[in-house]
Design an enzyme around this catalytic site. Sequence first.
Site, mmCIF file in Angstrom:
data_model
loop_
_atom_site.group_PDB
_atom_site.id
_atom_site.type_symbol
_atom_site.label_atom_id
_atom_site.label_comp_id
_atom_site.label_asym_id
_atom_site.label_seq_id
_atom_site.Cartn_x
_atom_site.Cartn_y
_atom_site.Cartn_z
ATOM 1 N N SER A 42 -22.643 21.094 -23.604
ATOM 2 C CA SER A 42 -21.863 20.416 -22.562
ATOM 3 C C SER A 42 -22.187 20.919 -21.165
ATOM 4 O O SER A 42 -22.814 21.977 -20.977
ATOM 5 C CB SER A 42 -20.357 20.582 -22.798
ATOM 6 O OG SER A 42 -19.888 21.764 -22.170
ATOM 7 N N VAL A 43 -21.697 20.159 -20.193
ATOM 8 C CA VAL A 43 -21.822 20.485 -18.770
ATOM 9 C C VAL A 43 -21.198 21.853 -18.455
ATOM 10 O O VAL A 43 -21.563 22.508 -17.487
ATOM 11 C CB VAL A 43 -21.153 19.364 -17.932
ATOM 12 C CG1 VAL A 43 -19.657 19.272 -18.209
ATOM 13 C CG2 VAL A 43 -21.414 19.513 -16.447
ATOM 14 N N LYS A 44 -20.259 22.281 -19.308
ATOM 15 C CA LYS A 44 -19.522 23.507 -18.996
ATOM 16 C C LYS A 44 -20.322 24.774 -19.226
ATOM 17 O O LYS A 44 -19.910 25.853 -18.800
ATOM 18 C CB LYS A 44 -18.209 23.556 -19.780
ATOM 19 C CG LYS A 44 -17.250 22.424 -19.499
ATOM 20 C CD LYS A 44 -16.863 22.253 -18.032
ATOM 21 C CE LYS A 44 -16.270 23.480 -17.414
ATOM 22 N NZ LYS A 44 -15.494 23.158 -16.176
ATOM 23 N N ASP A 45 -21.486 24.679 -19.884
ATOM 24 C CA ASP A 45 -22.353 25.863 -19.982
ATOM 25 C C ASP A 45 -22.691 26.385 -18.592
ATOM 26 O O ASP A 45 -22.841 27.584 -18.383
ATOM 27 C CB ASP A 45 -23.681 25.501 -20.688
ATOM 28 C CG ASP A 45 -23.507 25.272 -22.179
ATOM 29 O OD1 ASP A 45 -22.393 25.473 -22.702
ATOM 30 O OD2 ASP A 45 -24.491 24.869 -22.818
ATOM 31 N N THR A 75 -15.684 24.878 -22.030
ATOM 32 C CA THR A 75 -15.957 26.126 -21.306
ATOM 33 C C THR A 75 -15.894 27.294 -22.278
ATOM 34 O O THR A 75 -16.702 28.226 -22.202
ATOM 35 C CB THR A 75 -14.941 26.334 -20.170
ATOM 36 O OG1 THR A 75 -15.014 25.202 -19.320
ATOM 37 C CG2 THR A 75 -15.244 27.585 -19.370
#
Length: 322
Positions: A42-45, A75
């Site tokens: 995901s983008v949260k990495d 996250t």
Amino acid sequence: MRTRHGFAGTVGNTPLIRLGRLSAETGCELLAKAEFLNPGGSVKDRAALAILQEAELGGRLKPGGTVVEGTAGNTGIGLAHLCAARGYRCVIVIPDTQSEEKFALLRTLGADVRAVPAVPYADDNNYQKVAGRLAQELPNAIWARQFDNLANRQAHYAHTGPEIWNDCGGRIDAFTCATGTGGTLAGVARYLKEQDPAIRIILADPYGSALYNWVKHGELTSEGSSISEGIGNSRVTANLQGTPIDDALRIDDRSCVAMVYRLLREEGLYVGGSSGINVAAAVALAQQMGPGHTIVTLLCDRGATYAARLFNPQWLAQKNLL
Ligand code: PMP
């Protein structure tokens, strides 16, 4: 040799995918940044890595330390991967409404997962506040504090924004995405507006979130509810504050689900609900702006995370969304 250094070195530099059918239909270039291809899915990495790096550089996070976070899932997944790679203990406080797959994955990754009842932010037992207290009680621990820790939006200002700008060759008319912490929108919007103030920044929001009314009318009020996870908010986080936002679009669950399935059946892209909201917003924006524009959004995470919900016909039928 062209290698990347471990998990951390594999975060970012995700491809920008042209959505062929939707581009042809709208007469716009509809481009979606494949954040689900980050190593943690995901983008949260990106935020997780930036938060750890900042805490390490500032000396707050020491070898063998503990990272605590209140998170709806992604996250926590990024943090759990990074903690494993860096030798930290990871404690994740998560609302008990989140999908079972997220809990199972966090445990598999070695996180100490603490489920708490989903209560509003104003309540002292809200998952974010529980995480803050835990970080104070545990020895040698930091609170990642993704909602208000500006390392989050800085990651998107330093990386996601420039990657989009470069991959578009500077030809971009609008950017839209939904926000949870606001880090992605805040960082990308700042970077893009600095390159060209004419680029329109549009916040996409589900029902049940107060941010649509905040952008449209300056008041934090909400109507309805949504099946979406990880997006929407009842407050303006430190990350979101000061973001140059031109307008907002509200996307209902039906449009979100329809778009998630179009992406799967027409483009072969298996992504989660926030990606459906983002692409539905990009299409609505293309219809508003008219043909000939380049509109960029994000595919935030993988569909597999929602196999028991969004991709389960029985569950959709229960929600009257089949
Ligand atoms: N989509 C998903 C699936 C998410 O988990 C999140 C973050 N909670 C977002 C979108 C929004 O990202 P941000 O926190 O940067 O606003």
